[in-house]
Design a protein around this motif. Structure first.
Motif, PDB file in Angstrom:
ATOM      1  N   LEU A  94       4.862   1.695   5.021  1.00 39.31           N
ATOM      2  CA  LEU A  94       5.571   2.597   5.931  1.00 39.31           C
ATOM      3  C   LEU A  94       6.874   3.131   5.338  1.00 39.31           C
ATOM      4  O   LEU A  94       7.351   4.192   5.735  1.00 39.31           O
ATOM      5  N   PHE A  95       7.451   2.379   4.416  1.00 36.62           N
ATOM      6  CA  PHE A  95       8.758   2.737   3.879  1.00 36.62           C
ATOM      7  C   PHE A  95       8.723   3.273   2.449  1.00 36.62           C
ATOM      8  O   PHE A  95       9.761   3.635   1.910  1.00 36.62           O
ATOM      9  N   SER A 134       2.214   4.274  -1.563  1.00 34.39           N
ATOM     10  CA  SER A 134       2.070   4.005  -0.140  1.00 34.39           C
ATOM     11  C   SER A 134       0.592   3.861   0.226  1.00 34.39           C
ATOM     12  O   SER A 134       0.214   2.964   0.984  1.00 34.39           O
ATOM     13  N   GLY A 192      -3.360  -3.640   2.193  1.00 38.65           N
ATOM     14  CA  GLY A 192      -3.111  -4.284   3.483  1.00 38.65           C
ATOM     15  C   GLY A 192      -4.340  -4.278   4.367  1.00 38.65           C
ATOM     16  O   GLY A 192      -4.697  -5.293   4.967  1.00 38.65           O
ATOM     17  N   ILE A 231      -0.194  -7.658   6.759  1.00 42.77           N
ATOM     18  CA  ILE A 231       0.933  -7.132   7.539  1.00 42.77           C
ATOM     19  C   ILE A 231       2.076  -6.712   6.620  1.00 42.77           C
ATOM     20  O   ILE A 231       2.681  -5.647   6.815  1.00 42.77           O
ATOM     21  N   ILE A 232       2.368  -7.522   5.625  1.00 41.01           N
ATOM     22  CA  ILE A 232       3.459  -7.198   4.690  1.00 41.01           C
ATOM     23  C   ILE A 232       3.153  -5.907   3.930  1.00 41.01           C
ATOM     24  O   ILE A 232       4.013  -5.016   3.826  1.00 41.01           O
ATOM     25  N   CYS A 233       1.942  -5.790   3.411  1.00 48.31           N
ATOM     26  CA  CYS A 233       1.588  -4.578   2.660  1.00 48.31           C
ATOM     27  C   CYS A 233       1.656  -3.330   3.543  1.00 48.31           C
ATOM     28  O   CYS A 233       2.170  -2.295   3.115  1.00 48.31           O
ATOM     29  N   LEU A 234       1.143  -3.436   4.764  1.00 47.89           N
ATOM     30  CA  LEU A 234       1.176  -2.277   5.661  1.00 47.89           C
ATOM     31  C   LEU A 234       2.606  -1.919   6.064  1.00 47.89           C
ATOM     32  O   LEU A 234       2.955  -0.738   6.151  1.00 47.89           O
ATOM     33  N   ALA A 235       3.431  -2.940   6.282  1.00 46.01           N
ATOM     34  CA  ALA A 235       4.827  -2.675   6.644  1.00 46.01           C
ATOM     35  C   ALA A 235       5.574  -2.007   5.489  1.00 46.01           C
ATOM     36  O   ALA A 235       6.316  -1.040   5.702  1.00 46.01           O
ATOM     37  N   ILE A 236       5.365  -2.489   4.284  1.00 52.97           N
ATOM     38  CA  ILE A 236       6.025  -1.890   3.118  1.00 52.97           C
ATOM     39  C   ILE A 236       5.538  -0.459   2.923  1.00 52.97           C
ATOM     40  O   ILE A 236       6.328   0.436   2.581  1.00 52.97           O
ATOM     41  N   GLY A 286      -1.299   0.551   1.583  1.00 50.92           N
ATOM     42  CA  GLY A 286      -2.070   0.621   2.818  1.00 50.92           C
ATOM     43  C   GLY A 286      -3.495   0.128   2.633  1.00 50.92           C
ATOM     44  O   GLY A 286      -4.021  -0.626   3.461  1.00 50.92           O
TER      45      GLY A 286
END
Length: 100
Positions: A50-51, A58, A65, A43-48, A62
């Protein structure tokens, strides 16, 4: 020439390949108790991801994650493989394998 696609492809291959022994070692030493850690990392990797504006980083976040999330299922599958005798049981956790 643009090398990002090749770098992403090779990195994806290496990341997925890295998670395979991580899952095996995690199951051997801790069983399936660390599934939540794979969830958190995923979750942390996927959230990061995104930004992060850079497509290379990126993408790698992804892939990391997604691989971490996929490893949750593989952790439970690894337990089944151990019970079938395809992988060694940890003798220090022998009682954990008696519970099915």
């Amino acid at each position: 020439m643009y090398y990002e696609g090749i770098i992403i492809a090779i990195s994806t291959f290496l990341i997925i390949g890295l998670f395979h022994p991580i899952v095996i070692k995690a199951e051997y030493y801790t069983g399936t108790r660390l599934w939540w850690l794979f969830l958190l990392i995923g979750i942390i990797c996927l959230a990061i991801a995104l930004f992060v504006e850079d497509i290379l980083f990126s993408s790698l976040l992804g892939v990391t994650g997604a691989s971490s999330l996929w490893s949750i299922g593989e952790l439970f599958e690894q337990r089944k493989r151990v019970l079938k005798g395809w992988f060694p049981k940890n003798p220090k956790r022998a009682k954990d394998y008696d519970k099915q």
